[in-house]
Design a protein around this motif. Sequence first.
Motif, mmCIF file in Angstrom:
data_model
loop_
_atom_site.group_PDB
_atom_site.id
_atom_site.type_symbol
_atom_site.label_atom_id
_atom_site.label_comp_id
_atom_site.label_asym_id
_atom_site.label_seq_id
_atom_site.Cartn_x
_atom_site.Cartn_y
_atom_site.Cartn_z
ATOM 1 N N UNK A 34 -23.643 4.364 -12.562
ATOM 2 C CA UNK A 34 -22.846 3.404 -13.329
ATOM 3 C C UNK A 34 -23.647 2.816 -14.487
ATOM 4 N N UNK A 35 -24.824 3.386 -14.757
ATOM 5 C CA UNK A 35 -25.701 3.018 -15.870
ATOM 6 C C UNK A 35 -26.292 1.617 -15.698
ATOM 7 N N UNK A 36 -26.516 1.254 -14.426
ATOM 8 C CA UNK A 36 -27.190 0.001 -14.117
ATOM 9 C C UNK A 36 -28.670 0.270 -13.845
ATOM 10 N N UNK A 37 -29.513 -0.703 -14.179
ATOM 11 C CA UNK A 37 -30.934 -0.599 -13.898
ATOM 12 C C UNK A 37 -31.214 -1.151 -12.501
ATOM 13 N N UNK A 38 -31.973 -0.411 -11.712
ATOM 14 C CA UNK A 38 -32.292 -0.821 -10.345
ATOM 15 C C UNK A 38 -33.806 -0.993 -10.237
ATOM 16 N N UNK A 39 -34.222 -2.212 -9.959
ATOM 17 C CA UNK A 39 -35.643 -2.528 -9.863
ATOM 18 C C UNK A 39 -36.024 -2.856 -8.422
ATOM 19 N N UNK A 40 -37.247 -2.536 -8.062
ATOM 20 C CA UNK A 40 -37.805 -2.990 -6.791
ATOM 21 C C UNK A 40 -38.192 -4.458 -6.930
ATOM 22 N N UNK A 41 -37.770 -5.301 -5.989
ATOM 23 C CA UNK A 41 -38.222 -6.694 -5.963
ATOM 24 C C UNK A 41 -39.291 -6.838 -4.890
ATOM 25 N N UNK A 42 -40.413 -7.430 -5.280
ATOM 26 C CA UNK A 42 -41.522 -7.626 -4.346
ATOM 27 C C UNK A 42 -41.909 -9.102 -4.351
ATOM 28 N N UNK A 43 -41.912 -9.719 -3.163
ATOM 29 C CA UNK A 43 -42.315 -11.113 -3.050
ATOM 30 C C UNK A 43 -41.380 -11.910 -2.177
ATOM 31 N N UNK A 44 -41.947 -12.894 -1.485
ATOM 32 C CA UNK A 44 -41.188 -13.768 -0.593
ATOM 33 C C UNK A 44 -41.404 -15.224 -0.997
ATOM 34 N N UNK A 45 -40.461 -16.065 -0.578
ATOM 35 C CA UNK A 45 -40.556 -17.483 -0.918
ATOM 36 C C UNK A 45 -41.635 -18.181 -0.105
ATOM 37 N N UNK A 46 -41.887 -17.714 1.111
ATOM 38 C CA UNK A 46 -42.757 -18.462 2.015
ATOM 39 C C UNK A 46 -43.904 -17.607 2.514
ATOM 40 N N UNK A 47 -44.984 -18.280 2.984
ATOM 41 C CA UNK A 47 -46.124 -17.585 3.575
ATOM 42 C C UNK A 47 -45.851 -17.164 5.020
ATOM 43 N N UNK A 48 -44.996 -17.916 5.721
ATOM 44 C CA UNK A 48 -44.750 -17.653 7.136
ATOM 45 C C UNK A 48 -43.822 -16.447 7.288
ATOM 46 N N UNK A 49 -44.260 -15.480 8.065
ATOM 47 C CA UNK A 49 -43.489 -14.265 8.335
ATOM 48 C C UNK A 49 -42.927 -13.628 7.054
ATOM 49 N N UNK A 50 -43.797 -13.269 6.116
ATOM 50 C CA UNK A 50 -43.304 -12.654 4.874
ATOM 51 C C UNK A 50 -42.665 -11.297 5.147
ATOM 52 N N UNK A 51 -41.568 -11.032 4.451
ATOM 53 C CA UNK A 51 -40.875 -9.758 4.617
ATOM 54 C C UNK A 51 -41.517 -8.681 3.753
ATOM 55 N N UNK A 52 -41.962 -9.049 2.547
ATOM 56 C CA UNK A 52 -42.559 -8.051 1.654
ATOM 57 C C UNK A 52 -43.964 -8.440 1.192
ATOM 58 N N UNK A 53 -44.101 -9.642 0.607
ATOM 59 C CA UNK A 53 -45.417 -10.079 0.127
ATOM 60 C C UNK A 53 -45.384 -11.585 -0.097
ATOM 61 N N UNK A 54 -46.245 -12.314 0.591
ATOM 62 C CA UNK A 54 -46.249 -13.769 0.521
ATOM 63 C C UNK A 54 -46.983 -14.253 -0.728
ATOM 64 N N UNK A 55 -46.758 -15.524 -1.129
ATOM 65 C CA UNK A 55 -47.532 -16.090 -2.247
ATOM 66 C C UNK A 55 -49.038 -15.991 -2.022
ATOM 67 N N UNK A 56 -49.465 -16.201 -0.794
ATOM 68 C CA UNK A 56 -50.888 -16.113 -0.476
ATOM 69 C C UNK A 56 -51.423 -14.697 -0.717
ATOM 70 N N UNK A 57 -50.649 -13.683 -0.345
ATOM 71 C CA UNK A 57 -51.064 -12.296 -0.587
ATOM 72 C C UNK A 57 -51.172 -11.995 -2.078
ATOM 73 N N UNK A 58 -50.186 -12.485 -2.858
ATOM 74 C CA UNK A 58 -50.225 -12.275 -4.306
ATOM 75 C C UNK A 58 -51.510 -12.853 -4.897
ATOM 76 N N UNK A 59 -51.851 -14.074 -4.493
ATOM 77 C CA UNK A 59 -53.038 -14.733 -5.011
ATOM 78 C C UNK A 59 -54.291 -13.938 -4.689
ATOM 79 N N UNK A 60 -54.367 -13.433 -3.471
ATOM 80 C CA UNK A 60 -55.532 -12.669 -3.038
ATOM 81 C C UNK A 60 -55.672 -11.363 -3.817
ATOM 82 N N UNK A 61 -54.565 -10.634 -3.958
ATOM 83 C CA UNK A 61 -54.605 -9.357 -4.673
ATOM 84 C C UNK A 61 -54.929 -9.571 -6.151
ATOM 85 N N UNK A 62 -54.327 -10.579 -6.765
ATOM 86 C CA UNK A 62 -54.500 -10.800 -8.202
ATOM 87 C C UNK A 62 -55.941 -11.134 -8.574
#
Length: 333
Positions: A34-62
């Motif tokens: 349908x000519x829509x762009x589909x992006x992967x979303x990575x990141x979660x709102x909270x540190x507790x039980x992250x589904x994909x990547x917590x803020x704490x993980x982002x900080x560590x990797x960056x």
Amino acid sequence: MFPVVKYDESQKKVVLMEDQFAEMKQHLKTFQKARLKVLITLGDWWNVYPLTMSPKMFSSVARNENNVRNAFVKELVTIVKNYNFDGINFRWTHPGSPYGAQDGFLQDKVNFVTLLKSFASALKPDGLLVTYECTAIKSIINTGIDIPKVAAALDYILIYATNYQTGSYITTGLITPSKEVKSTLEMFKSQVDDPGKIILAFKPEVEVLTLANPNKEAKIGSNIIGEKKDFTCWIEIMRRIYVTEKNNWVITKGTNESQTFACNGDKWTSFDDINAIKYRMELVQKLRLGGVQIMATFADDIFNELGCGPAPFLRTINEILRGYNDCILPSCP
């Protein structure tokens, strides 16, 4: 598309969530057809039980600029290209905040720009997109987000302008007053070279508060029982206010600068009505922004329970931003 990838902290690598991707694979093809762009979303709102990547993980990797960060970029870009996605949308919610990381968070502001530049260099030459869901909370922006540099690395920056009543508080207040949304968008526009990169992101979110002293006439600033808060989707509370408990709620209509609120016994809530959405869409036009993102579309009145016609939020957005003449602007709620 969320969730389809996650950061495995034990292995320190990005992995495809194969079961979830298998369920969404056909949708990916349908959307792109349908000519829509589909992006992967990575990141979660909270540190507790992250589904994909917590803020704490982002900080560590960056901040790990050698093997960890470089591998992170390479692995995520490889998944995007191998599985024919159109780019990446990041959801690092608390850069520069001690909530997001226990160590090193003061360097997040610089490290985040470096991380985004790495992804831009790897994806943009192939016509792939890099976007970011950005908070509207000014304290986090000031300490963790260099708006001009972040925007320069992105194709779009999605401003999550909702839920300004954050943290603990003891009195009733508007969850998303339009004057705050306006102030946020104007601030970003003043720091982003191309306003077309700016997307207003919001969802029909409602917070129901419990009054310390039940009173149908309770106004803004009334004392509440702070721990008794409940988030619910827009249509659920609208159904109560305008249909099932119609005669029990006292409604105070908002202006362009404020927001509508309602009270019933010990329950108090503020919410977006159609006039608020209309005002914000006109604001998007006036500021010449790139558009809007509406999340949680299921919270809209899809089945016309309020008698305004199906999907009044989406219809109002399309009427104003796209000029669809067959969308009749609803007069309620």
